[in-house]
Design a protein around this motif. Sequence first.
Motif, short mmCIF file in Angstrom:
data_model
loop_
_atom_site.label_atom_id
_atom_site.label_comp_id
_atom_site.label_asym_id
_atom_site.label_seq_id
_atom_site.Cartn_x
_atom_site.Cartn_y
_atom_site.Cartn_z
N LEU A 128 0.81 -1.01 0.00
CA LEU A 128 -0.02 -0.05 -0.02
C LEU A 128 0.75 1.02 0.02
O LEU A 128 0.63 2.22 -0.78
CB LEU A 128 -0.80 0.03 1.20
N ALA A 129 2.10 1.31 0.76
CA ALA A 129 2.83 2.24 0.98
C ALA A 129 3.65 2.44 -0.41
O ALA A 129 3.64 3.81 -0.94
CB ALA A 129 3.69 2.12 2.09
N GLU A 130 3.99 1.42 -1.16
CA GLU A 130 4.71 1.86 -2.35
C GLU A 130 3.58 1.98 -3.27
O GLU A 130 4.16 3.03 -4.27
CB GLU A 130 5.16 0.25 -2.89
N ALA A 131 2.44 1.78 -3.31
CA ALA A 131 1.41 1.98 -4.28
C ALA A 131 1.13 3.55 -4.11
O ALA A 131 1.00 4.29 -5.35
CB ALA A 131 0.25 1.28 -4.41
N ILE A 132 0.94 4.11 -3.11
CA ILE A 132 0.73 5.27 -2.53
C ILE A 132 1.78 6.34 -3.16
O ILE A 132 1.72 7.37 -3.75
CB ILE A 132 0.43 5.69 -1.23
N ALA A 133 3.02 5.84 -2.83
CA ALA A 133 4.32 6.63 -3.40
C ALA A 133 4.32 6.86 -4.91
O ALA A 133 4.75 7.74 -5.38
CB ALA A 133 5.48 6.12 -2.68
N ALA A 134 4.18 5.66 -5.45
CA ALA A 134 4.15 5.45 -7.12
C ALA A 134 2.99 6.36 -7.73
O ALA A 134 3.48 6.97 -8.50
CB ALA A 134 4.07 4.28 -7.34
N THR A 135 1.89 6.28 -7.23
CA THR A 135 0.85 7.28 -7.51
C THR A 135 1.11 8.51 -7.44
O THR A 135 1.08 9.35 -8.40
CB THR A 135 -0.51 6.66 -6.91
N GLY A 136 1.54 9.19 -6.30
CA GLY A 136 1.96 10.55 -5.93
C GLY A 136 3.09 10.94 -7.01
O GLY A 136 3.08 11.92 -7.61
N TRP A 137 3.99 9.96 -6.98
CA TRP A 137 5.17 10.44 -7.91
C TRP A 137 4.80 10.39 -9.61
O TRP A 137 5.09 11.42 -10.31
CB TRP A 137 6.10 9.12 -7.78
N GLU A 138 3.58 9.40 -9.87
CA GLU A 138 3.24 9.49 -11.28
C GLU A 138 2.41 10.79 -11.66
O GLU A 138 2.51 11.31 -12.63
CB GLU A 138 2.53 8.22 -11.70
N PHE A 139 1.57 11.03 -10.54
CA PHE A 139 0.51 12.36 -10.95
C PHE A 139 1.23 13.31 -10.18
O PHE A 139 0.45 14.62 -10.01
CB PHE A 139 -0.72 11.97 -10.30
N ARG A 140 2.47 13.60 -9.75
CA ARG A 140 3.02 14.77 -9.31
C ARG A 140 2.33 15.39 -8.12
O ARG A 140 1.95 16.63 -7.98
CB ARG A 140 3.19 15.83 -10.42
N VAL A 141 1.81 14.50 -7.16
CA VAL A 141 1.16 14.97 -5.98
C VAL A 141 2.33 15.02 -4.80
O VAL A 141 2.95 13.95 -4.66
CB VAL A 141 0.04 14.02 -5.51
N THR A 142 2.41 16.05 -4.24
CA THR A 142 3.16 16.38 -3.25
C THR A 142 2.69 15.48 -2.18
O THR A 142 1.50 15.68 -1.70
CB THR A 142 3.49 17.75 -2.86
#
Length: 176
Positions: A128-142
């Motif tokens: 879950l933490a990896e998916a949240i980090a990857a999604t934040g990185w992909e969509f440029r969410v700080t």
Amino acid sequence: MTTTDTDTARGDANDQAGHPGPASDDDNRPPVSEPGSQDDDGAEDDADDQDDDTDDGSRTNREKRYRLRLRDAERQRDEARDLLARTRQAIVDTAVTAAGVDPRLMVAAGHTVDTLLGEDGLIDPDKLAEAIAATGWEFRVTPKGRPPQPNPAQGHQSGQLGGLGKSSWAGAIKGG
């Protein structure tokens, strides 16, 4: 004993031995319908299932009871699966929102609850933490920062007001 009584007795004896009896050898008795028989419109025939309390021990009444139990068990199973899926989704959405990411972005990135489950069927916190980090990185969410924590070393010690002494109206007017 009549032919019908003999057939019924033989069918019951075969049932006990694990061998089903013939569907119908008697011209007066209709063959037993299949457990999932349906009408032309696709709906199952529930009219004959209503008199379930009047069980005379015949095979058709037993089959009706089993069909009703099966339907009830399948309904309960489906409700439990639905509840489990909604609970898992709520847990993931809460964690994703707490991290400052919109849950819809997780879906857009291709992450589903099923991809976040561990081998034990529970949500894997690392995945879950990896998916949240990857999604934040992909969509440029700080990433959402950690909220400020109180510093226990600051403030009043032992309930005193930091050496100001006893306050009163007279002290406030004099010190004014």
